[in-house]
Enzyme design. Structure first.
Site, PDB file in Angstrom:
ATOM      1  N   PRO A  63      13.649  12.965  -6.437  1.00  0.00           N
ATOM      2  CA  PRO A  63      13.080  14.053  -5.641  1.00  0.00           C
ATOM      3  C   PRO A  63      11.606  13.827  -5.305  1.00  0.00           C
ATOM      4  CG  PRO A  63      13.205  14.683  -7.946  1.00  0.00           C
ATOM      5  CD  PRO A  63      13.896  13.362  -7.831  1.00  0.00           C
ATOM      6  N   CYS A 118      -7.802  15.089  20.356  1.00  0.00           N
ATOM      7  CA  CYS A 118      -7.729  14.977  21.808  1.00  0.00           C
ATOM      8  C   CYS A 118      -6.434  14.303  22.239  1.00  0.00           C
ATOM      9  CB  CYS A 118      -8.959  14.274  22.342  1.00  0.00           C
ATOM     10  SG  CYS A 118     -10.361  15.369  22.199  1.00  0.00           S
TER      11      CYS A 118
HETATM   12  C1  LIG Z   1      11.466   9.255   0.657  1.00  0.00           C
HETATM   13  C2  LIG Z   1      12.393   8.871  -0.406  1.00  0.00           C
HETATM   14  C3  LIG Z   1      12.772   9.802  -1.388  1.00  0.00           C
HETATM   15  C4  LIG Z   1      12.297  11.223  -1.395  1.00  0.00           C
HETATM   16  O1  LIG Z   1      12.833  12.021  -0.401  1.00  0.00           O
HETATM   17  P1  LIG Z   1      12.543  13.587  -0.385  1.00  0.00           P
HETATM   18  O2  LIG Z   1      13.276  14.081   0.798  1.00  0.00           O
HETATM   19  O3  LIG Z   1      11.058  13.759  -0.267  1.00  0.00           O
HETATM   20  O4  LIG Z   1      13.023  14.154  -1.667  1.00  0.00           O
HETATM   21  C5  LIG Z   1      13.620   9.360  -2.393  1.00  0.00           C
HETATM   22  N1  LIG Z   1      14.069   8.086  -2.442  1.00  0.00           N
HETATM   23  C6  LIG Z   1      13.709   7.163  -1.517  1.00  0.00           C
HETATM   24  C7  LIG Z   1      14.231   5.782  -1.645  1.00  0.00           C
HETATM   25  C8  LIG Z   1      12.877   7.525  -0.479  1.00  0.00           C
HETATM   26  O5  LIG Z   1      12.544   6.613   0.447  1.00  0.00           O
END
Ligand SMILES: *Cc1c(COP(=O)(O)O)cnc(C)c1O
Length: 402
Positions: free
Chosen positions: A264, A332
């Site tokens: 997460p 801008c």
């Molecule tokens: C960006 C990402 C996440 C987190 O995603 P959220 O939508 O912010 O929870 C988890 N794992 C990987 C591999 C990611 O690239």
């Protein structure tokens, strides 16, 4: 009741540290982490904070203290995580399209490595054989989330190794004697439907039998949080129950105990963040009333990049009559934060706050238009502490050859 920083305290912070300023609430991050732990209490689960959403070292330290692990997408995130105190063993490196050199660096730092294409898998296997375990990122080809830009599981995505290439993966693993200890998927962001995770999990179970040393299945992230007042979030309680059931069925069938991992980002930090700006100009045109603020998409790009909604309030004039504003920045180029928004009457000099600004806010900021990046403040135990100085003019010249 969820933990919040009151509008009154946000005004105090804006007065003390200036605007624009990002404010993060430590206890709210804790609360989100505890919600995850509760929802998945029946699973053998581990949570890796996807730190690309917000990497301030003070936030990383706080999340490390909660007992979370860390998901990194660049070698520099790995280094920040180690500096913040995460154990190498609790860091997962999930890069995409990086130089093999960067993977070698991660190996030298002792972190877990998640490989998302066959040529790297082959190079890694040829170099290390079964001396260093790896995780494989697969693309289960599940369309997830509302927004194509942030969806990564579809067939046109550059992420992961296609599930249709299992034979090829297997051949590489076998010929190079690779020790595959994990399999991973991450299908996108803002996934409301828990079935996306469950369908993905079924795909993972199907391929699990190819990897006898499997210790964990990583289901990535994409947990949705509410941005609009009427939005809902991913039902994690229901997901937690269903994932627990699925794993215990898998265990009964195969006799294998396997951990489930999640990554997460947004879920942990989005709602803990506030972005406070000042209204510089109220501009009435024949069609619209603009509230022009002392920031722009160089500080918060989500509205322009993803058409993301951030709830906005006027915290200097909370009890006034509501009027309709289009809130714009000072860059801008078209630079709109919100169209036709009901906000209590905005006067020049009032502070406006953008809610849910913790994730992908400061982290995606830039110095476009030679403007300075905002300060960051963390509120913990009711106290506001500066955790990043506002840029100064010299920062614009740093690294330029004069
Ligand atoms: C960006 C990402 C996440 C987190 O995603 P959220 O939508 O912010 O929870 C988890 N794992 C990987 C591999 C990611 O690239």
């Amino acid at each position: 009741m969820s933990q919040i920083v009151s509008n009154q305290q946000l005004v105090q912070i804006a007065n003390k540290f200036g605007t624009p300023v990002y404010v993060y609430h430590a206890e709210r991050i804790t609360e989100q982490y505890q919600k995850l732990q509760t929802a998945f209490s029946k699973c053998n689960a581990q949570f890796f904070y996807a730190c690309k959403s917000l990497t301030n070292i003070n936030i990383l330290k706080h999340i490390n203290n909660l007992g979370a692990s860390l998901d990194c997408v660049s070698i520099n995130e790995v280094k920040l995580g180690l500096m913040a105190g995460f154990e190498a063993d609790n860091i997962l490196f999930t890069p995409n399209c990086v130089d093999f050199e960067e993977i070698l660096q991660a190996k030298d730092l002792g972190v877990k490595i998640n490989i998302d294409n066959i040529s790297i898998l082959e190079q890694f296997g040829n170099t290390f054989g079964n001396n260093y375990p790896v995780c494989i990122r697969v693309n289960p080809h599940i369309m997830a989330g509302g927004n194509f830009k942030i969806s990564t599981g579809h067939v046109d995505s550059k992420f992961g190794i296609s599930i249709h290439q299992m034979r090829h993966i297997e051949r590489v693993v076998k010929t190079t004697n690779l020790n595959v200890e994990g399999i991973h998927m991450h299908t996108g962001s803002e996934i409301k439907d828990v079935n996306v995770f469950l369908e993905g999990l079924e795909v993972m179970f199907t391929i699990a039998s190819h990897f006898p040393n499997l210790k964990y299945i990583d289901l990535g992230s994409g947990f949705k949080v509410p941005y609009q007042p009427t939005d809902s979030e991913t039902d994690l309680t229901s997901l937690g129950e269903k994932v627990a059931e699925a794993f215990s069925a898998f265990e009964n069938e195969t006799g294998k105990k396997i951990q489930v991992w999640f990554e997460p980002g947004k879920y942990l930090v989005s709602q803990a963040g506030y972005f406070v700006v000042k209204a510089n100009v109220i501009k009435q045109t024949p069609a619209t009333v603009f509230a022009g603020v002392n920031s722009g998409f160089n500080h918060l790009i989500r509205p322009m990049m993803y058409e993301a909604y951030h709830h906005i309030q006027n915290i200097s004039n909370e009890n006034a009559t509501e009027r309709i504003y289009t809130v714009v920045g000072n860059i801008c180029e078209t630079d709109t934060f919100a169209w036709d928004r009901k906000i209590t009457e905005v006067r020049e000099g009032d502070y406006l706050v953008f809610y849910n600004a913790g994730a992908y806010g400061f982290e995606m900021s830039s110095n476009f238009n030679s403007r300075l990046k905002p300060a960051e403040v963390m509120v913990e135990n009711g106290e506001a502490k500066l955790i990043r100085q506002r840029d100064v003019f010299e920062d614009l010249l740093r690294n330029q050859v004069l």
